[in-house]
Motif scaffolding. Structure first.
Motif, PDB file in Angstrom:
ATOM      1  N   LYS A  52      -1.373  11.330  -3.861  1.00 28.87           N
ATOM      2  CA  LYS A  52      -1.173  10.177  -4.757  1.00 28.87           C
ATOM      3  C   LYS A  52      -1.047  10.428  -5.850  1.00 28.87           C
ATOM      4  CE  LYS A  52      -2.532   6.047  -2.220  1.00 28.87           C
ATOM      5  NZ  LYS A  52      -1.391   5.200  -2.441  1.00 28.87           N
ATOM      6  N   ILE A  53      -2.078  11.388  -7.097  1.00 34.23           N
ATOM      7  CA  ILE A  53      -2.506  11.880  -8.135  1.00 34.23           C
ATOM      8  C   ILE A  53      -2.102  12.972  -8.507  1.00 34.23           C
ATOM      9  CG2 ILE A  53      -4.370  12.803  -9.517  1.00 34.23           C
ATOM     10  CD1 ILE A  53      -4.435   9.227  -9.317  1.00 34.23           C
ATOM     11  N   TYR A  54      -1.476  14.126  -7.079  1.00 34.49           N
ATOM     12  CA  TYR A  54      -1.573  15.485  -8.179  1.00 34.49           C
ATOM     13  C   TYR A  54       0.790  14.252  -7.181  1.00 34.49           C
ATOM     14  CZ  TYR A  54       1.790  18.974  -6.269  1.00 34.49           C
ATOM     15  OH  TYR A  54       2.801  20.500  -6.358  1.00 34.49           O
ATOM     16  N   GLN A  55       1.202  13.865  -7.069  1.00 34.24           N
ATOM     17  CA  GLN A  55       2.776  13.140  -6.797  1.00 34.24           C
ATOM     18  C   GLN A  55       2.676  12.614  -7.597  1.00 34.24           C
ATOM     19  OE1 GLN A  55       4.832  12.176  -2.682  1.00 34.24           O
ATOM     20  NE2 GLN A  55       3.988  10.492  -3.539  1.00 34.24           N
TER      21      GLN A  55
ATOM     22  N   ARG B 207       5.011   1.063 -10.469  1.00 36.05           N
ATOM     23  CA  ARG B 207       5.954  -0.250  -9.762  1.00 36.05           C
ATOM     24  C   ARG B 207       6.064   0.035  -8.568  1.00 36.05           C
ATOM     25  NH1 ARG B 207       4.861  -3.914  -7.475  1.00 36.05           N
ATOM     26  NH2 ARG B 207       6.348  -5.855  -7.803  1.00 36.05           N
ATOM     27  N   TYR B 208       7.521   0.765  -8.373  1.00 34.11           N
ATOM     28  CA  TYR B 208       7.855   0.531  -7.222  1.00 34.11           C
ATOM     29  C   TYR B 208       7.026   2.073  -6.038  1.00 34.11           C
ATOM     30  CZ  TYR B 208      11.037  -2.462  -8.965  1.00 34.11           C
ATOM     31  OH  TYR B 208      11.455  -3.308  -9.638  1.00 34.11           O
ATOM     32  N   LEU B 209       6.052   3.270  -7.151  1.00 34.64           N
ATOM     33  CA  LEU B 209       6.349   4.498  -5.856  1.00 34.64           C
ATOM     34  C   LEU B 209       4.829   4.155  -5.320  1.00 34.64           C
ATOM     35  CD1 LEU B 209       8.292   7.132  -6.892  1.00 34.64           C
ATOM     36  CD2 LEU B 209       8.615   5.965  -4.776  1.00 34.64           C
ATOM     37  N   GLU B 210       3.817   4.036  -6.334  1.00 33.26           N
ATOM     38  CA  GLU B 210       2.305   3.548  -6.429  1.00 33.26           C
ATOM     39  C   GLU B 210       2.292   2.235  -6.310  1.00 33.26           C
ATOM     40  OE1 GLU B 210       1.541   6.741  -6.388  1.00 33.26           O
ATOM     41  OE2 GLU B 210       2.727   7.428  -7.700  1.00 33.26           O
ATOM     42  N   GLU B 211       3.457   0.882  -6.428  1.00 28.95           N
ATOM     43  CA  GLU B 211       3.205   0.057  -6.155  1.00 28.95           C
ATOM     44  C   GLU B 211       1.606  -0.921  -6.233  1.00 28.95           C
ATOM     45  OE1 GLU B 211       3.580  -0.466  -1.677  1.00 28.95           O
ATOM     46  OE2 GLU B 211       5.566  -0.787  -2.048  1.00 28.95           O
TER      47      GLU B 211
ATOM     48  N   LEU C 133      15.933   2.893  -2.900  1.00 32.05           N
ATOM     49  CA  LEU C 133      16.739   3.829  -3.294  1.00 32.05           C
ATOM     50  C   LEU C 133      15.310   4.630  -4.011  1.00 32.05           C
ATOM     51  CD1 LEU C 133      19.898   4.184  -3.966  1.00 32.05           C
ATOM     52  CD2 LEU C 133      18.957   4.631  -2.174  1.00 32.05           C
ATOM     53  N   ILE C 134      14.568   3.889  -4.761  1.00 35.61           N
ATOM     54  CA  ILE C 134      13.918   4.345  -5.487  1.00 35.61           C
ATOM     55  C   ILE C 134      12.475   4.469  -4.752  1.00 35.61           C
ATOM     56  CG2 ILE C 134      11.708   4.362  -7.768  1.00 35.61           C
ATOM     57  CD1 ILE C 134      14.062   2.219  -8.793  1.00 35.61           C
ATOM     58  N   LYS C 135      12.105   4.108  -3.968  1.00 34.38           N
ATOM     59  CA  LYS C 135      11.223   3.895  -3.325  1.00 34.38           C
ATOM     60  C   LYS C 135      10.958   5.153  -1.609  1.00 34.38           C
ATOM     61  CE  LYS C 135       9.814  -1.015  -3.153  1.00 34.38           C
ATOM     62  NZ  LYS C 135       9.584  -2.357  -3.136  1.00 34.38           N
ATOM     63  N   SER C 136      12.230   5.303  -1.572  1.00 34.23           N
ATOM     64  CA  SER C 136      12.659   6.345  -0.949  1.00 34.23           C
ATOM     65  C   SER C 136      12.648   7.653  -2.020  1.00 34.23           C
ATOM     66  CB  SER C 136      14.380   5.980   0.028  1.00 34.23           C
ATOM     67  OG  SER C 136      15.031   6.595  -0.748  1.00 34.23           O
ATOM     68  N   ALA C 137      12.106   8.084  -2.190  1.00 30.70           N
ATOM     69  CA  ALA C 137      11.767   9.139  -2.754  1.00 30.70           C
ATOM     70  C   ALA C 137      11.622  10.530  -2.233  1.00 30.70           C
ATOM     71  CB  ALA C 137      11.716   8.881  -4.929  1.00 30.70           C
TER      72      ALA C 137
END
Ligand code: ZN
Lengths: 187, 211
Positions: free
Chosen positions: A30-33, A148-152, B50-54
């Motif tokens: 997670k942190i690396y990404q 918000r959208y990748l780490e929620e 779409l962002i979530k599918s990165a």
């Protein structure tokens, strides 16, 4: 999982490095990404993600156990990436893009709408494309969109991570979404 | 886009979960009647999907190892305690050994005084311990930092540490040999530190195993 991390942090506070190793293993991707998405460069991302974990270890006593560890950790990592971006010289940007990650030309073409990806676009290509589009956002929107959208994280948590008022988080997430809406409407 | 900024603001607030039920109702009503806004709202929601599918990235394989290598030195105590948890038996043995060593060393270094086991029959003259002729000393005899002269009998083992066994026999008189002192058990002379440790260890283990 929270309980697992809580236990490990207790041990780390006593100075146990192997417990910290387990914490690192748990969060490393997670942190690396996160760093990679902020910086767009794998080598720098690894460097800063390493640094983030080492700082977390050294400053572990300033972490308040009642709070969420991930929020604290992301705060360290995000601050490091923002500092790094600020220190970049303008020509570094150019440099990075020339050396850049593969297929950048294609992305630029796609972004300009010169060639729209059709049904045949492989899902990996789409994932890469999305990644690239996120990386093109200005850092202050990018960090929030990612958190918000990748780490929620919740908006409140993002406000803590970035140490900016909730109102500012909301304004920026609105703008970030607008920018992405425009960039991704043709996909 | 003909619609005012307010509707778009409502959409964003909706996406952040910030709408009152009245506002949500207003937005819904507007969307039902306005195709442009429907389309716009759809694009926003689709962008989020779409962002979530990165693309996902994993940290390099040796990542954790590298972090650990670069940490400042761990407190020794913790390292020790963890080692203890993994190897309880070895650790117990190691602790024991260290304590023994330090204990023995200090006893070796600090006591230069004459130490004699308690039997009344023993006579001490200066730095020499004498078992008088015709006397039988019961039990084991220990003499440390002194010499021992045995004229009588010791009914047990003898340990001589840092000292000598003095042979009192006149050189010219072979006949007296038979009447020279006698030890019924083993006679052990220890005059080096290493041997002293070994002696103590042996002694300790004898004690442990006799339980
Ligand atoms: Zn409308």
């Amino acid at each position: 999982m929270d309980q697992f991390i809580r236990e490990k942090i207790k041990q780390v506070k006593k100075g146990d490095q192997s417990a910290f190793g387990e914490v690192v293993t748990f969060y490393q991707d997670k942190i690396y990404q996160h760093c990679l998405r902020m910086l767009g460069n794998a080598h720098e991302a690894e460097d800063l993600a390493q640094e983030a974990f080492i700082r977390a270890y050294v400053n572990i006593h300033s972490f308040d156990d009642r709070r969420k560890f991930s929020t604290w950790l992301y705060r360290i990592a995000t601050n490091l990436t923002i500092d790094r971006i600020r220190k970049r010289k303008p020509d570094y940007y150019l440099d990075a893009e020339i050396k850049g990650t593969d297929g950048l030309d294609m992305y630029s073409q796609l972004a300009n709408g010169a060639k729209l990806p059709g049904e045949e676009v492989e899902s990996l290509e789409l994932e890469r494309y999305i990644h690239h589009e996120i990386s093109q956002l200005p850092p202050k929107y990018r960090s929030i969109i990612m958190l918000r959208y990748l780490e929620e994280f919740s908006l409140q948590e993002i406000s803590e991570i970035l140490d900016i008022p909730l109102g500012t988080v909301k304004t920026r997430i609105h703008r970030g979404r607008e920018a992405l809406r425009k960039r991704l409407r043709h996909v | 886009m003909n619609c005012n900024k307010e509707t778009i603001e409502l959409m964003h607030n909706y996406l952040d979960g910030d709408l009152t039920s009245q506002e949500e109702c207003d937005l819904r009503t507007h969307l039902e009647d306005c195709e442009d806004c429907q389309h716009y709202f759809h694009e926003l929601k689709r962008a989020i999907t779409l962002i979530k599918s990165a693309e996902q990235f994993a940290a390099p394989e040796d990542f954790t190892q590298k972090v650990i290598q670069n940490l400042p030195n761990e407190k020794k105590r913790v390292k020790f305690m963890r080692w203890f948890k993994v190897h309880p038996v070895l650790t117990a043995a190691a602790i024991f050994f260290v304590l023994m060593m330090t204990g023995m060393l200090s006893s070796w270094n600090t006591d230069s005084e004459l130490v004699v086991s308690k039997q009344e029959e023993l006579v001490v003259e200066g730095d020499t311990v004498i078992v008088p002729e015709g006397v039988t000393v019961p039990g084991d005899v220990l003499v440390k930092n002194g010499n021992l002269m045995i004229k009588g009998t010791i009914d047990g083992n003898v340990t001589l540490v840092n000292g000598k066994l003095i042979d009192d026999r006149p050189i010219d008189s072979q006949g007296l040999m038979a009447s020279a002192g006698e030890v019924t058990g083993e006679l052990e002379t220890v005059d080096r530190m290493f041997e002293w440790m070994w002696y103590q260890l042996k002694d300790f283990f004898k004690g442990v195993f006799s339980f």
